[in-house]
Write a protein that holds these residues in place. Sequence first.
Motif, PDB file in Angstrom:
ATOM      1  N   GLY A  40       0.743  -1.225  -0.096  1.00 17.94           N
ATOM      2  CA  GLY A  40      -0.024  -0.136   0.030  1.00 17.94           C
ATOM      3  C   GLY A  40       1.016   1.177   0.010  1.00 17.94           C
ATOM      4  N   LEU A  41       1.925   1.179   0.911  1.00 20.20           N
ATOM      5  CA  LEU A  41       2.875   2.335   0.714  1.00 20.20           C
ATOM      6  C   LEU A  41       3.486   2.680  -0.515  1.00 20.20           C
ATOM      7  CD1 LEU A  41       3.699   4.628   2.778  1.00 20.20           C
ATOM      8  CD2 LEU A  41       5.491   3.229   3.097  1.00 20.20           C
ATOM      9  N   ALA A  42       3.853   1.602  -1.147  1.00 21.92           N
ATOM     10  CA  ALA A  42       4.440   1.680  -2.579  1.00 21.92           C
ATOM     11  C   ALA A  42       3.435   2.157  -3.670  1.00 21.92           C
ATOM     12  CB  ALA A  42       4.979   0.230  -2.908  1.00 21.92           C
ATOM     13  N   GLU A  43       2.165   1.637  -3.466  1.00 29.00           N
ATOM     14  CA  GLU A  43       0.914   2.563  -4.203  1.00 29.00           C
ATOM     15  C   GLU A  43       1.112   4.036  -4.188  1.00 29.00           C
ATOM     16  OE1 GLU A  43      -2.068  -1.361  -4.397  1.00 29.00           O
ATOM     17  OE2 GLU A  43      -2.444   0.493  -3.369  1.00 29.00           O
ATOM     18  N   LEU A  44       0.896   4.445  -2.994  1.00 27.77           N
ATOM     19  CA  LEU A  44       0.778   6.095  -2.624  1.00 27.77           C
ATOM     20  C   LEU A  44       2.230   6.514  -3.029  1.00 27.77           C
ATOM     21  CD1 LEU A  44      -0.955   5.427   0.957  1.00 27.77           C
ATOM     22  CD2 LEU A  44      -1.929   6.214  -1.169  1.00 27.77           C
ATOM     23  N   VAL A  45       3.314   6.226  -2.898  1.00 26.39           N
ATOM     24  CA  VAL A  45       4.478   6.745  -3.071  1.00 26.39           C
ATOM     25  C   VAL A  45       4.476   7.150  -4.669  1.00 26.39           C
ATOM     26  CG1 VAL A  45       6.883   6.272  -3.441  1.00 26.39           C
ATOM     27  CG2 VAL A  45       5.881   6.207  -0.979  1.00 26.39           C
ATOM     28  N   LEU A  46       3.846   6.061  -5.513  1.00 24.17           N
ATOM     29  CA  LEU A  46       3.797   6.213  -6.746  1.00 24.17           C
ATOM     30  C   LEU A  46       2.868   7.366  -7.221  1.00 24.17           C
ATOM     31  CD1 LEU A  46       4.943   5.040  -9.543  1.00 24.17           C
ATOM     32  CD2 LEU A  46       3.414   3.319  -9.537  1.00 24.17           C
ATOM     33  N   GLY A  47       2.062   7.647  -6.184  1.00 26.37           N
ATOM     34  CA  GLY A  47       0.738   8.374  -6.569  1.00 26.37           C
ATOM     35  C   GLY A  47      -0.432   7.740  -6.954  1.00 26.37           C
ATOM     36  N   GLU A  48      -0.447   6.535  -6.588  1.00 23.02           N
ATOM     37  CA  GLU A  48      -1.681   5.593  -6.791  1.00 23.02           C
ATOM     38  C   GLU A  48      -2.190   5.276  -5.585  1.00 23.02           C
ATOM     39  OE1 GLU A  48      -2.640   5.465  -9.883  1.00 23.02           O
ATOM     40  OE2 GLU A  48      -0.905   5.968 -11.063  1.00 23.02           O
ATOM     41  N   GLY A  49      -2.781   4.062  -5.529  1.00 25.15           N
ATOM     42  CA  GLY A  49      -3.517   3.783  -4.123  1.00 25.15           C
ATOM     43  C   GLY A  49      -4.870   3.090  -4.640  1.00 25.15           C
ATOM     44  N   GLY A  50      -4.855   1.942  -4.382  1.00 25.17           N
ATOM     45  CA  GLY A  50      -6.075   0.931  -4.544  1.00 25.17           C
ATOM     46  C   GLY A  50      -7.033   0.972  -3.591  1.00 25.17           C
ATOM     47  N   PRO A  51      -8.360   0.235  -3.792  1.00 25.43           N
ATOM     48  CA  PRO A  51      -9.417   0.266  -2.844  1.00 25.43           C
ATOM     49  C   PRO A  51      -8.905  -0.083  -1.295  1.00 25.43           C
ATOM     50  CG  PRO A  51     -10.181  -0.600  -4.838  1.00 25.43           C
ATOM     51  CD  PRO A  51      -8.741  -0.421  -5.182  1.00 25.43           C
ATOM     52  N   ASP A  52      -8.197  -1.138  -1.432  1.00 23.99           N
ATOM     53  CA  ASP A  52      -7.603  -1.753  -0.249  1.00 23.99           C
ATOM     54  C   ASP A  52      -7.071  -0.802   0.639  1.00 23.99           C
ATOM     55  OD1 ASP A  52      -9.004  -4.008  -0.376  1.00 23.99           O
ATOM     56  OD2 ASP A  52      -7.153  -5.285  -1.236  1.00 23.99           O
ATOM     57  N   THR A  53      -6.008  -0.204  -0.263  1.00 25.79           N
ATOM     58  CA  THR A  53      -5.159   1.225   0.450  1.00 25.79           C
ATOM     59  C   THR A  53      -5.972   2.278   1.098  1.00 25.79           C
ATOM     60  OG1 THR A  53      -3.375   0.344  -0.933  1.00 25.79           O
ATOM     61  CG2 THR A  53      -3.291   2.669   0.225  1.00 25.79           C
ATOM     62  N   VAL A  54      -7.013   2.606   0.418  1.00 28.81           N
ATOM     63  CA  VAL A  54      -8.013   3.844   0.488  1.00 28.81           C
ATOM     64  C   VAL A  54      -8.719   3.172   1.822  1.00 28.81           C
ATOM     65  CG1 VAL A  54      -9.827   5.273  -0.036  1.00 28.81           C
ATOM     66  CG2 VAL A  54      -7.892   4.644  -1.838  1.00 28.81           C
ATOM     67  N   ASP A  55      -9.028   2.112   2.009  1.00 27.08           N
ATOM     68  CA  ASP A  55      -9.960   1.428   2.972  1.00 27.08           C
ATOM     69  C   ASP A  55      -9.240   1.792   4.302  1.00 27.08           C
ATOM     70  OD1 ASP A  55     -12.404   1.182   1.699  1.00 27.08           O
ATOM     71  OD2 ASP A  55     -11.723  -1.193   1.696  1.00 27.08           O
ATOM     72  N   LEU A  56      -7.701   1.555   4.068  1.00 28.00           N
ATOM     73  CA  LEU A  56      -6.876   1.416   5.487  1.00 28.00           C
ATOM     74  C   LEU A  56      -6.714   3.073   5.989  1.00 28.00           C
ATOM     75  CD1 LEU A  56      -3.887  -0.843   4.390  1.00 28.00           C
ATOM     76  CD2 LEU A  56      -5.527  -1.366   6.187  1.00 28.00           C
ATOM     77  N   LEU A  57      -6.666   4.005   4.859  1.00 28.41           N
ATOM     78  CA  LEU A  57      -6.649   5.293   5.256  1.00 28.41           C
ATOM     79  C   LEU A  57      -7.774   5.933   5.908  1.00 28.41           C
ATOM     80  CD1 LEU A  57      -5.111   6.819   1.798  1.00 28.41           C
ATOM     81  CD2 LEU A  57      -3.830   6.175   4.002  1.00 28.41           C
ATOM     82  N   LEU A  58      -9.042   5.445   5.388  1.00 26.78           N
ATOM     83  CA  LEU A  58     -10.195   5.746   5.892  1.00 26.78           C
ATOM     84  C   LEU A  58     -10.375   5.139   7.414  1.00 26.78           C
ATOM     85  CD1 LEU A  58     -12.876   7.164   5.334  1.00 26.78           C
ATOM     86  CD2 LEU A  58     -13.851   4.967   4.394  1.00 26.78           C
ATOM     87  N   GLY A  59      -9.846   3.902   7.461  1.00 24.20           N
ATOM     88  CA  GLY A  59      -9.921   3.313   9.112  1.00 24.20           C
ATOM     89  C   GLY A  59      -9.072   4.208   9.890  1.00 24.20           C
ATOM     90  N   SER A  60      -7.819   4.665   9.269  1.00 23.75           N
ATOM     91  CA  SER A  60      -7.192   5.663  10.396  1.00 23.75           C
ATOM     92  C   SER A  60      -7.842   6.786  10.544  1.00 23.75           C
ATOM     93  CB  SER A  60      -5.869   5.688   9.624  1.00 23.75           C
ATOM     94  OG  SER A  60      -5.805   6.608   8.592  1.00 23.75           O
ATOM     95  N   GLU A  61      -8.460   7.413   9.650  1.00 19.51           N
ATOM     96  CA  GLU A  61      -9.375   8.706   9.902  1.00 19.51           C
ATOM     97  C   GLU A  61     -10.354   8.480  10.789  1.00 19.51           C
ATOM     98  OE1 GLU A  61      -8.501  12.005   8.407  1.00 19.51           O
ATOM     99  OE2 GLU A  61      -6.955  10.807   7.744  1.00 19.51           O
ATOM    100  N   ARG A  62     -10.907   7.434  10.755  1.00 15.16           N
ATOM    101  CA  ARG A  62     -12.009   7.081  11.893  1.00 15.16           C
ATOM    102  C   ARG A  62     -11.389   7.103  13.291  1.00 15.16           C
ATOM    103  NH1 ARG A  62     -12.823   2.926  15.130  1.00 15.16           N
ATOM    104  NH2 ARG A  62     -15.137   2.489  15.968  1.00 15.16           N
ATOM    105  N   SER A  63     -10.145   6.561  13.497  1.00 15.25           N
ATOM    106  CA  SER A  63      -9.686   6.481  14.722  1.00 15.25           C
ATOM    107  C   SER A  63      -9.399   8.126  15.096  1.00 15.25           C
ATOM    108  CB  SER A  63      -8.334   5.674  14.552  1.00 15.25           C
ATOM    109  OG  SER A  63      -8.764   4.420  14.585  1.00 15.25           O
ATOM    110  N   ARG A  64      -8.672   8.650  14.071  1.00 17.43           N
ATOM    111  CA  ARG A  64      -7.973   9.925  14.551  1.00 17.43           C
ATOM    112  C   ARG A  64      -9.292  10.806  14.720  1.00 17.43           C
ATOM    113  NH1 ARG A  64      -7.871  14.914  11.204  1.00 17.43           N
ATOM    114  NH2 ARG A  64      -5.802  16.247  11.775  1.00 17.43           N
ATOM    115  N   ARG A  65     -10.566  10.863  14.192  1.00 17.74           N
ATOM    116  CA  ARG A  65     -11.765  11.489  14.528  1.00 17.74           C
ATOM    117  C   ARG A  65     -12.042  11.203  15.877  1.00 17.74           C
ATOM    118  NH1 ARG A  65     -14.758  12.017   8.826  1.00 17.74           N
ATOM    119  NH2 ARG A  65     -12.784  12.950   7.742  1.00 17.74           N
TER     120      ARG A  65
END
Length: 607
Positions: free
Chosen positions: A16-41
Amino acid sequence: MRAEQPLPHHRLPPAGLAELVLGEGGPDTVDLLLGSERSRRLLLLRMLDEDTDLGPAWDLLSAAQRRSPATVDHVLVYPQTGMWLATALRRLRGTTAHRDETPLWVVLGHVSALAAAAALRAGLDFTIDVPMRHGRVPLPTLGCAELPATAPWTTATVRSQAGRAVVEAAGATVAVPSAPESPGPGWYPLRRLEVGPTGRRLEVALDDVDPYRTYSQPTEPRPLSHKTAAQWRRVLERAWEVLLREQPETAGAMRRGILSISPTPPRERFRPRSVTSGDAFGGIEASEPDDPVQLAATLVHEFQHTKLGGLLHLAPLLTGDADDGKLFYAPWRDDPRPLAGMLQGVYAFTGITHFWHTHRRSAGERTAVAHFEFALWRTQTARALEQLRDHPRSTPLGTTLLTTLRDRCTRWLDEPVPSDASALARLCAADHAARWRCHHLRPPARAVAETVRAWLAGAESPPASLTARPEVVTDTSARWLDSLAMLVRHRLGPTSDDRPWAEEPDKAAAGVTGALPADVLLVDVLLTGGNATAAARAYPAHLAEEPRRPTAWAGLGRALALTRTAPAAARLLCHHPERARAVHEALVDATGTPPDPITLATWLGTR
């Protein structure tokens, strides 16, 4: 909610990190980001409760969570909830950068509206007071009630009993429909748009009622007309078709990571406005687009910001002392930008470059525009990335990201592009940079004074001191530095009038804010083989009329380069137009009479 288990520790796997570094990011990676946003809020909500004691609202949220955890999560991860949390904490701590006339009690009381929305979704019976803003009572993720206003800022009561919910204030009552997505008397539902085929459908809120839908300054609810909402639906459907066809991987990730679009009125053609915020993961504020392709590009642009914002909440890309006051040239902005802003920009415009790289293969009658956009943005993004090469304040991950993006952009620079599109892109990129230099670079004041004395004394050449490194000083008057590129877009578009613009340059310039008739003549040279000499004569005329108009110096340099009649002046104005502007204005102040621009630039160019 007080008894909630400890929040998970969020980590991105290497893939997932490699996807984001490239400027990409698939659904699973975005789900992980969204999960971290829930915890942050949740953490931010805890902080707010500790600072203010949220009382009944906290208790109602806790009851809703016990009944339906998914319901509270839905309200919690909604983009505008994140924006509100950040706004409330900044207001409490006096760190907000924007003036907000909303009373603090209204800002903090918004948590009651969140609790009411969660409780309604969970099917609870309850009564709670919520803020009323100029007669409107927004219930996040559901809609907005409108009641008679007795004061700009007051309260209303939300009651729910046996599945029947009402909003009451000043003796008036608005019933919340049993299906809140349906309109009713005094009730404006939060519209939800669903576009695309089954299995590839984008579901997004078209939010015109939440006060925290605009970033980063709150805005009062302004429900759209049915006509405008229908137009948004139509253009989103077609934009989504473009993304599904041309960037299916990106579209798949957007289905997880774009949660709301906050519509704003249309702007000048080819100049849409769109905004995201790191506090509002999944939310996009966007002006009504010109067409579906523009909206598709906007979604790509802002989704890049969304992903990077999520990554930055998990891993720093810059060291803590990155804001050292140094400013950079951002080819997509009128103003100089700090390092953090540059990082956001290069990430977003890597996505934009990729969009046009793909779209030009199927652009049809807009192929010329698509080639131009790809050629322009690969050039501009590469230039920005080069400024950040080996920046000492990048973390190891930040360095990896910037290097990866630079390598990707370098490969794009090797791709073939039609020669006319390439020439137009080079002209517009160089013109934007020169305009930016005219506005924001200042030669040393002492050197300018020495140069003025040398000119008045009839010296053969200016002093060497004028070549010293200029200082970056933000000129707040800088506007519309992209006017040349805007003229090109107007000219290349499928509805363009094919007549040479040289016939009516004033009329053509009037359609692009910030453009000069001389700019029209300059673009006409490359597009139709127009008269470069006419453009070279027009810019001095502008300077004679408005001696302090910086952008005319940039265009004059390009026009002289095309005529090849004053090579020293052309060279100086193409690369260091700020010297001509500074000396010219100083001479006007000293003598009251502006010197001939080409003669002055030729003299300055001898150094």
